[in-house]
Motif scaffolding. Structure first.
Motif, PDB file in Angstrom:
ATOM      1  N   VAL A   1       0.961  -1.312  -0.028  1.00 28.34           N
ATOM      2  CA  VAL A   1      -0.119   0.145   0.206  1.00 28.34           C
ATOM      3  C   VAL A   1       0.765   1.239  -0.075  1.00 28.34           C
ATOM      4  O   VAL A   1       1.799   1.260   0.959  1.00 28.34           O
ATOM      5  CB  VAL A   1      -0.914  -0.108   1.059  1.00 28.34           C
ATOM      6  CG1 VAL A   1      -1.773   1.295   1.210  1.00 28.34           C
ATOM      7  CG2 VAL A   1      -1.884  -1.334   1.007  1.00 28.34           C
ATOM      8  N   LYS A   2       0.523   1.882  -0.931  1.00 24.05           N
ATOM      9  CA  LYS A   2       1.307   3.351  -1.016  1.00 24.05           C
ATOM     10  C   LYS A   2       0.677   4.558  -1.176  1.00 24.05           C
ATOM     11  O   LYS A   2      -0.613   4.660  -1.427  1.00 24.05           O
ATOM     12  CB  LYS A   2       2.392   3.079  -2.145  1.00 24.05           C
ATOM     13  CG  LYS A   2       1.733   2.968  -3.589  1.00 24.05           C
ATOM     14  CD  LYS A   2       2.585   2.529  -4.579  1.00 24.05           C
ATOM     15  CE  LYS A   2       1.791   2.577  -5.986  1.00 24.05           C
ATOM     16  NZ  LYS A   2       0.687   1.528  -6.148  1.00 24.05           N
ATOM     17  N   LYS A   3       1.331   5.768  -1.325  1.00 25.83           N
ATOM     18  CA  LYS A   3       0.624   7.248  -1.563  1.00 25.83           C
ATOM     19  C   LYS A   3      -0.101   6.926  -2.665  1.00 25.83           C
ATOM     20  O   LYS A   3       0.137   6.312  -3.918  1.00 25.83           O
ATOM     21  CB  LYS A   3       1.579   7.857  -1.771  1.00 25.83           C
ATOM     22  CG  LYS A   3       1.239   9.339  -2.016  1.00 25.83           C
ATOM     23  CD  LYS A   3       2.282  10.447  -2.484  1.00 25.83           C
ATOM     24  CE  LYS A   3       1.861  11.655  -2.846  1.00 25.83           C
ATOM     25  NZ  LYS A   3       2.916  12.845  -3.155  1.00 25.83           N
ATOM     26  N   GLY A   4      -1.396   7.318  -2.620  1.00 25.20           N
ATOM     27  CA  GLY A   4      -2.440   7.484  -3.413  1.00 25.20           C
ATOM     28  C   GLY A   4      -3.382   6.127  -3.759  1.00 25.20           C
ATOM     29  O   GLY A   4      -4.426   6.381  -4.377  1.00 25.20           O
ATOM     30  N   ASP A   5      -2.912   5.255  -2.866  1.00 23.83           N
ATOM     31  CA  ASP A   5      -3.929   3.807  -2.899  1.00 23.83           C
ATOM     32  C   ASP A   5      -5.084   4.176  -2.105  1.00 23.83           C
ATOM     33  O   ASP A   5      -5.022   4.974  -1.233  1.00 23.83           O
ATOM     34  CB  ASP A   5      -2.984   2.859  -2.410  1.00 23.83           C
ATOM     35  CG  ASP A   5      -1.954   2.099  -3.503  1.00 23.83           C
ATOM     36  OD1 ASP A   5      -2.179   2.517  -4.746  1.00 23.83           O
ATOM     37  OD2 ASP A   5      -1.294   1.483  -3.021  1.00 23.83           O
ATOM     38  N   ARG A   6      -6.186   3.560  -2.640  1.00 26.22           N
ATOM     39  CA  ARG A   6      -7.491   3.865  -1.850  1.00 26.22           C
ATOM     40  C   ARG A   6      -7.451   2.486  -0.819  1.00 26.22           C
ATOM     41  O   ARG A   6      -7.428   1.458  -1.417  1.00 26.22           O
ATOM     42  CB  ARG A   6      -8.830   3.997  -2.701  1.00 26.22           C
ATOM     43  CG  ARG A   6      -8.857   5.289  -3.118  1.00 26.22           C
ATOM     44  CD  ARG A   6      -8.087   5.635  -4.216  1.00 26.22           C
ATOM     45  NE  ARG A   6      -8.265   4.864  -5.326  1.00 26.22           N
ATOM     46  CZ  ARG A   6      -7.291   4.655  -6.445  1.00 26.22           C
ATOM     47  NH1 ARG A   6      -5.868   5.136  -6.276  1.00 26.22           N
ATOM     48  NH2 ARG A   6      -7.517   3.847  -7.575  1.00 26.22           N
TER      49      ARG A   6
END
Length: 432
Positions: A130-135
């Motif tokens: 899970v990273k930046k921008g993932d929902r």
């Protein structure tokens, strides 16, 4: 149209003198300052109230109106502003959350402990990709872990989307599908009114409908201990995934306009609409309304009775109180279990000083106390209260009068707040 009337009751001179906005002269001065130069007005507050990793150089960008941008070149992290900076300011041992479970069990969590929990949770999510921008969709009960899940997403720059724990499988499926979520955080179940209510089976039903193929990982919090189906390669227990994680997690520093969360409207009047709130502007609004509407002080115990599934719970449970370094009460249960005196007993036991609830709850408790003196507010010591709040709908005069006289003891101002999911915080707070 009711012909009832409410007499305006003004706060005491001492309360006004010590308030964040100390009287009408101070209020008018703020209005004049904003009218003279509103971009600089908000820039000043953003610099005062938020810790920035990269300070912004421009307050308002109007070049692509009506798509305005605020503090666009600044970078920050909401989780850092809620937790790390409180620990760094020497508040690590201060109680952040007083959690009262449905069965009455009380757990106190300090800011240092919250930071550790959130860091481990965030590291677990990061380890799953899970990273930046993932929902990330969160379908959780009212627990400390639900708040940690939201904070962990914010720490990574992932965009959380909460689905209220009372919503159906279809509602959950639709929101997962629309957001394109890569992960779901849920629970085996939740406790409400002495009963264990399933959540993971509802999530499984949502997946069976199709349209949730974007989800690669499901994290399950063990709350009730009920047996649930765990899909190999997809489902993991929360306690397992955080067990060996470091309690240090460097925040992802995001742009001020980076989305913090999506929250869908209920869908009662049509297809649910996904409302997106950005990081910088939303956090500033949350902090300012805690200070200016609720007049939060270091020794206050703040209690918002909303659920984290609604925007009120986002702003006045998960983010606003913690960003102000406050102590807050988080409640799992319902106001009528084990009896209709539950709210008043909790205020008494935890010395709540600011109490924020809905007119619907007030009206139901009026009825419950009419023929039962044991659950009437006057049967409890509510002397710790100094401010009352109302939210969610207009408060009718009869409910206002009962609230003011019986809960506030005729001495606590009532802050009646008008706002909605789309605004993220108070638009019109009226003190009466």
């Amino acid at each position: 149209m009711s012909n009832e009337s409410v007499q305006l009751i003004y706060p005491s001179d001492e309360m006004v003198k010590n308030a964040a906005v100390s009287g009408m002269d101070a209020y008018r001065a703020l209005c004049a300052e904003a009218e003279a130069d509103y971009p600089e007005f908000w820039a000043k507050r953003a610099r005062e109230m938020i810790t920035w990793k990269q300070p912004f150089t421009q307050s308002l960008d109007e070049s692509n109106a009506p798509f305005f941008k605020w503090f666009a070149d600044g970078k920050l992290n909401v989780s850092y502003n809620c937790l790390d900076r409180q620990v760094e300011a020497g508040l690590g041992e201060k109680v952040a959350i007083i959690f009262e479970a449905d069965n009455g069990e009380v757990t106190k969590v300090t800011y240092k402990e919250m930071l550790s929990k959130v860091a481990k949770f965030a590291n677990a999510l990061r380890g799953m990709g899970v990273k930046k921008g993932d929902r990330v969709v969160i379908y959780m009960p009212m627990t400390v872990e639900g708040i940690c899940a939201m904070q962990a997403c914010a720490r990574l720059g992932a965009i959380h989307s909460i689905v209220f724990g009372g919503f159906s499988a279809q509602s959950l499926r639709d929101r997962i599908n629309d957001a394109g979520a890569v992960a779901l955080i849920t629970s085996d179940g939740q406790f409400r009114g002495g009963k264990a209510i399933p959540l993971k089976p509802i999530a499984d039903e949502a997946f069976a409908m199709g349209g949730c193929e974007s989800v690669k990982n499901v994290i399950v919090f063990k709350r009730t201990g009920a047996e649930v189906n765990m899909v190999a390669g997809r489902d993991s227990w929360l306690h397992d995934v955080v067990a060996d994680q470091s309690d240090v997690c460097e925040p992802e520093w995001v742009e001020a306009e980076h989305p913090l969360f999506l929250l869908y409207t209920s869908g009662s009047t049509g297809k649910p609409k996904g409302v997106q709130h950005s990081t910088g502007g939303y956090l500033l609004h949350a902090i300012m309304t805690m200070k200016w509407t609720f007049d939060i002080k270091p020794n206050d115990v703040f209690w918002c009775t909303a659920d984290i599934g609604w925007v009120t719970g986002h702003t006045y449970i998960t983010y606003g109180p913690l960003a102000c370094g406050a102590t807050e009460v988080v409640f799992e249960g319902v106001p009528t279990y084990p009896d209709a005196g539950r709210f008043w007993k909790m205020i008494q036991d935890h010395k709540v000083s600011i109490f924020y609830t809905a007119p619907t709850a007030i009206r139901s408790l009026i009825k419950s106390s009419e023929n039962n003196a044991a659950v009437h507010p006057k049967s409890y010591d509510l002397s710790s209260l100094r401010i009352l709040g109302s939210v969610g709908e207009p408060i009718n005069p009869a409910a206002w009068t009962w609230y003011y006289e019986n809960v506030g003891g005729g001495r606590c101002p009532i802050v009646d707040t008008f706002w909605q999911t789309e605004t993220g915080g108070h638009m019109i707070p009226v003190v009466t």
